[in-house]
Design a protein around this motif. Structure first.
Motif, PDB file in Angstrom:
ATOM      1  N   ASP A 127       0.736  -1.246  -0.147  1.00  0.00           N
ATOM      2  CA  ASP A 127       0.062   0.063   0.078  1.00  0.00           C
ATOM      3  C   ASP A 127       0.698   1.218   0.009  1.00  0.00           C
ATOM      4  O   ASP A 127       0.361   2.488  -0.161  1.00  0.00           O
ATOM      5  CB  ASP A 127      -0.819  -0.119   1.199  1.00  0.00           C
ATOM      6  CG  ASP A 127      -0.338   0.204   2.541  1.00  0.00           C
ATOM      7  OD1 ASP A 127       0.850   0.139   2.503  1.00  0.00           O
ATOM      8  OD2 ASP A 127      -1.065   0.328   3.766  1.00  0.00           O
ATOM      9  N   THR A 139     -12.005   1.966 -12.031  1.00  0.00           N
ATOM     10  CA  THR A 139     -10.560   2.799 -11.699  1.00  0.00           C
ATOM     11  C   THR A 139      -9.600   3.452 -12.630  1.00  0.00           C
ATOM     12  O   THR A 139      -8.758   4.128 -12.362  1.00  0.00           O
ATOM     13  CB  THR A 139      -9.756   1.752 -10.936  1.00  0.00           C
ATOM     14  OG1 THR A 139      -9.172   0.386 -11.796  1.00  0.00           O
ATOM     15  CG2 THR A 139     -10.424   0.917  -9.614  1.00  0.00           C
ATOM     16  N   ASN A 152      -7.998   8.904  -3.947  1.00  0.00           N
ATOM     17  CA  ASN A 152      -9.433   8.519  -3.923  1.00  0.00           C
ATOM     18  C   ASN A 152     -10.050   8.861  -5.402  1.00  0.00           C
ATOM     19  O   ASN A 152     -11.521   9.251  -5.151  1.00  0.00           O
ATOM     20  CB  ASN A 152      -9.922   9.250  -2.835  1.00  0.00           C
ATOM     21  CG  ASN A 152      -9.357   9.226  -1.248  1.00  0.00           C
ATOM     22  OD1 ASN A 152      -9.206   7.868  -1.013  1.00  0.00           O
ATOM     23  ND2 ASN A 152      -9.325  10.146  -0.579  1.00  0.00           N
ATOM     24  N   ASP A 179      -5.019  -1.453  -8.237  1.00  0.00           N
ATOM     25  CA  ASP A 179      -6.375  -0.817  -8.765  1.00  0.00           C
ATOM     26  C   ASP A 179      -7.267  -1.891  -8.574  1.00  0.00           C
ATOM     27  O   ASP A 179      -7.347  -2.766  -9.706  1.00  0.00           O
ATOM     28  CB  ASP A 179      -6.355  -0.210 -10.246  1.00  0.00           C
ATOM     29  CG  ASP A 179      -5.382   1.082 -10.287  1.00  0.00           C
ATOM     30  OD1 ASP A 179      -5.093   1.659  -9.097  1.00  0.00           O
ATOM     31  OD2 ASP A 179      -5.176   1.464 -11.298  1.00  0.00           O
ATOM     32  N   SER A 200     -16.495  -2.448  -2.618  1.00  0.00           N
ATOM     33  CA  SER A 200     -15.754  -1.410  -2.583  1.00  0.00           C
ATOM     34  C   SER A 200     -14.425  -1.391  -3.714  1.00  0.00           C
ATOM     35  O   SER A 200     -14.540  -2.289  -4.433  1.00  0.00           O
ATOM     36  CB  SER A 200     -14.458  -1.830  -1.178  1.00  0.00           C
ATOM     37  OG  SER A 200     -14.080  -2.930  -1.427  1.00  0.00           O
ATOM     38  N   TRP A 242     -10.536   0.301  -4.732  1.00  0.00           N
ATOM     39  CA  TRP A 242      -9.206   0.458  -4.333  1.00  0.00           C
ATOM     40  C   TRP A 242      -8.437   1.154  -5.502  1.00  0.00           C
ATOM     41  O   TRP A 242      -8.528   0.278  -6.544  1.00  0.00           O
ATOM     42  CB  TRP A 242      -8.492  -0.543  -3.753  1.00  0.00           C
ATOM     43  CG  TRP A 242      -9.415  -1.396  -2.673  1.00  0.00           C
ATOM     44  CD1 TRP A 242     -10.453  -2.254  -2.861  1.00  0.00           C
ATOM     45  CD2 TRP A 242      -8.973  -1.456  -1.214  1.00  0.00           C
ATOM     46  NE1 TRP A 242     -11.134  -2.808  -1.998  1.00  0.00           N
ATOM     47  CE2 TRP A 242     -10.026  -2.190  -0.661  1.00  0.00           C
ATOM     48  CE3 TRP A 242      -8.034  -0.931  -0.595  1.00  0.00           C
ATOM     49  CZ2 TRP A 242     -10.159  -2.385   0.624  1.00  0.00           C
ATOM     50  CZ3 TRP A 242      -8.248  -1.316   1.039  1.00  0.00           C
ATOM     51  CH2 TRP A 242      -9.045  -2.219   1.394  1.00  0.00           C
ATOM     52  N   ALA A 263      -4.170   1.134  -3.950  1.00  0.00           N
ATOM     53  CA  ALA A 263      -4.296   0.602  -2.490  1.00  0.00           C
ATOM     54  C   ALA A 263      -5.235   1.688  -1.903  1.00  0.00           C
ATOM     55  O   ALA A 263      -5.163   1.319  -0.390  1.00  0.00           O
ATOM     56  CB  ALA A 263      -2.957   0.343  -1.938  1.00  0.00           C
ATOM     57  N   SER A 291      -8.579   3.048  -0.619  1.00  0.00           N
ATOM     58  CA  SER A 291      -9.798   2.497  -0.484  1.00  0.00           C
ATOM     59  C   SER A 291     -10.852   3.385  -0.873  1.00  0.00           C
ATOM     60  O   SER A 291     -10.912   4.536   0.058  1.00  0.00           O
ATOM     61  CB  SER A 291     -10.143   1.821   0.521  1.00  0.00           C
ATOM     62  OG  SER A 291     -11.436   1.138   0.749  1.00  0.00           O
ATOM     63  N   MET A 306     -14.524   2.802  -0.141  1.00  0.00           N
ATOM     64  CA  MET A 306     -15.160   1.500   0.052  1.00  0.00           C
ATOM     65  C   MET A 306     -16.759   1.722   0.610  1.00  0.00           C
ATOM     66  O   MET A 306     -16.988   2.801   1.144  1.00  0.00           O
ATOM     67  CB  MET A 306     -14.776   0.918   1.360  1.00  0.00           C
ATOM     68  CG  MET A 306     -14.839  -0.448   1.803  1.00  0.00           C
ATOM     69  SD  MET A 306     -13.515  -1.050   2.757  1.00  0.00           S
ATOM     70  CE  MET A 306     -13.879  -2.837   2.847  1.00  0.00           C
ATOM     71  N   MET A 343      -9.775   4.249   6.975  1.00  0.00           N
ATOM     72  CA  MET A 343     -10.089   4.394   5.495  1.00  0.00           C
ATOM     73  C   MET A 343     -11.223   5.227   4.993  1.00  0.00           C
ATOM     74  O   MET A 343     -11.897   5.541   5.853  1.00  0.00           O
ATOM     75  CB  MET A 343     -10.022   2.942   4.838  1.00  0.00           C
ATOM     76  CG  MET A 343     -11.466   2.269   5.343  1.00  0.00           C
ATOM     77  SD  MET A 343     -11.536   0.652   4.738  1.00  0.00           S
ATOM     78  CE  MET A 343     -10.193  -0.221   5.316  1.00  0.00           C
TER      79      MET A 343
END
Length: 524
Positions: free
Chosen positions: A31, A105, A133, A477, A489, A491, A494, A496, A498, A510
């Protein structure tokens, strides 16, 4: 998300494999660097176990979904620029931050045909972009203006152009700096050699100058996609031989399948030997941006439909069912003298590679049976897209919504029309729903459907070592899906975004996106 040693393990989960299968296996990520890890190699080199272990309760951990054709979302239209760069960038940021709720993503913002003077500025603003994010903006997809008038769909006819000077015409429209070789283009962005940059151009091969431009565009690292076209199979195959590697929204804005000339759709079933020897000079094929009404017994009906498409008669019909086609054309073959296969299972030389193809799987743009036929013909080339317009928003109600240039949309569920016509104007379906629909329409497994929204688009763009995969070293991703394909969720490297789920356990702080789509908060 943070971990004391940077190692995070997803356990009790299913991982999609590149063959479309799902296997029960742990997934390790770093992460701090935001990458997928080889668990065994990491353990033996670092002699450490992950400091954080996340039990996913039997759900699926997939590469994040990739949408390579999307016109806008959450009220922002990628094609609309009013001179305010900051406002445009904020619109991009809004889409990137919100679209993760659908499992996406990475996306390639798409602009439709518009005023020529706007292209250089907008394409420059659509360089690769990533943020915390939010989804990755990979670059741009220019759909037009080098497309066929008869298959323009919702594109404005006054902005369509030929390319009389070949690639130089492309440079004049899109801007020379936006068509530089890939390395120069990426380094001009932020100097980051790891930046993933994508440029896609949808063009009609029969439009004057387009076929000449294809080879040079490919040398510049540009993906050429065949679309909004009435070209014959011969011309489509010649474009692929020259480097075109994608078909824009298959079945839509192109002639429908005919047994004597299957046109663009026929590329899915192309013989590797015959297709590579098709002459690009079929005398019955259109060679410029103009077109003529076919001399067939039904020419009057076709003439009326053409007039309707040009606003001179009855209202335009949906491009999905538009029959403005050239008459059936017999392929012209040249030099087909290769040896035939004699033994079952023996591999022939493969001089011609079929292109990837996009499908809008909303159940509206293409009938489920058509989707299944395409996938059965060439599963490895299938790419799911949304072709979504700016009103894409899972929370948006049906009704009439503003678009651009005084035009308005009519939204009815996943259907989207131009007001006053029955012309389909993109879609409002989300990519995660396309994945679920695709599995139902074709009968394929959920893992195989996921592949069409992850690995296949990444392979088409040549970025499968970074995106669309769980290979060690790829960007972390990820999207967590339940066993019915619903997003739990998301990511991005890494980090999140969620949605709360009773089976997902994690006691670290998170960023959270709750199940009702849109209520944000923190979880500890």
């Amino acid at each position: 998300m943070t971990s004391s040693n940077g190692l995070v393990c997803f356990t009790n989960c299913l991982l999609p494999q590149e063959d479309g299968s799902l296997i029960e296996k742990d997934l390790w990520i770093d992460d701090r660097r935001g990458v997928v890890l080889d668990s065994q190699r990491t353990f033996f080199l670092r002699k450490e176990r992950p400091a954080r272990v996340i039990d996913l309760g039997g759900n699926i951990v997939s590469p994040g979904l990739m949408d390579i054709q999307i016109n806008g979302a959450y009220g922002f239209d990628f094609s609309v620029y009013d001179g305010d760069e900051e406002a445009y960038r904020q619109g991009l940021k809004t889409v990137a931050e919100k679209i993760v709720e659908t499992g996406v993503t990475s996306l390639v913002p798409t602009i439709i045909t518009q005023q020529q003077s706007l292209y250089p500025t907008i394409l420059n603003l659509l360089r690769p972009l990533s943020g915390p994010n939010s989804a990755n903006l990979l670059g741009w997809h220019a759909e037009g203006p080098f497309i066929q008038l008869a298959k323009r769909g919702a594109h404005l006819p006054e902005f369509l152009l030929p390319a009389p000077e070949g690639f130089q015409s492309f440079e004049k429209v899109y801007g020379t700096e936006n068509l530089a070789v890939t390395e120069d283009w990426l380094m001009a962005n932020d100097g980051d050699s790891d930046t993933v940059g994508v440029r896609i151009i949808t063009a009609a091969p029969e439009v004057e100058g387009v076929r000449v431009a294809v080879k040079e565009a490919v040398k510049r690292g540009i993906v050429i996609s065949i679309g909004h076209s009435i070209c014959s199979t011969d011309i489509a195959a010649a474009a692929v031989v020259n480097g075109a590697r994608l078909i824009t929204h298959l079945f839509n804005a192109m002639p429908q399948l005919h047994h004597r000339d299957p046109s663009i759709i026929g590329l899915l079933g192309a013989s590797p030997h015959l297709a590579s020897n098709l002459s690009p000079k079929s005398p019955a094929s259109p060679t410029s941006a103009s077109f003529t009404i076919p001399r067939t017994p039904s020419s009057n009906a076709l003439a009326n439909r053409i007039k309707g498409a040009l606003g001179e008669g009855p209202k335009a019909t949906s491009e999905a069912f538009d029959e403005l086609t050239t008459p059936p054309q017999t392929p012209v073959l040249a030099g087909v003298d290769s040896d035939l296969q004699l033994k079952k299972g023996e591999k022939a030389e493969m001089p011609f590679e079929r292109p990837f193809y996009e499908l809008i799987v909303d159940g509206i743009h293409s009938h489920p049976n058509s989707v299944r036929l395409a996938y059965s013909a060439f599963p490895e080339g299938c790419i799911l897209i949304t072709d979504a317009m700016k009103i894409l928003d899972p929370h948006l109600r049906d009704g009439i919504h503003e678009w651009r240039d005084g035009k308005r949309f009519v939204k009815e569920g996943d259907k989207l029309y131009l007001e006053g016509t029955d012309t389909l104007a993109g879609s409002v379906v989300t990519l995660d729903k396309c994945v679920r629909n695709f599995s139902r329409f074709t009968g394929c497994s959920l893992g195989e459907a996921i592949k069409c929204a992850t690995l296949n688009p990444a392979r088409c763009l040549g970025i499968e070592n970074k995106k669309g995969t769980l290979r060690p070293g790829a960007d972390a991703d990820l999207v967590v899906l339940d066993r019915k394909g619903y997003v739990q969720s998301t990511w991005v490297k890494a980090m999140s975004n969620m949605r709360m789920d009773s089976s997902t356990t994690c006691n670290i702080c998170m960023y959270v996106l709750f199940c009702d789509y849109g209520v944000q908060g923190r979880m500890h």
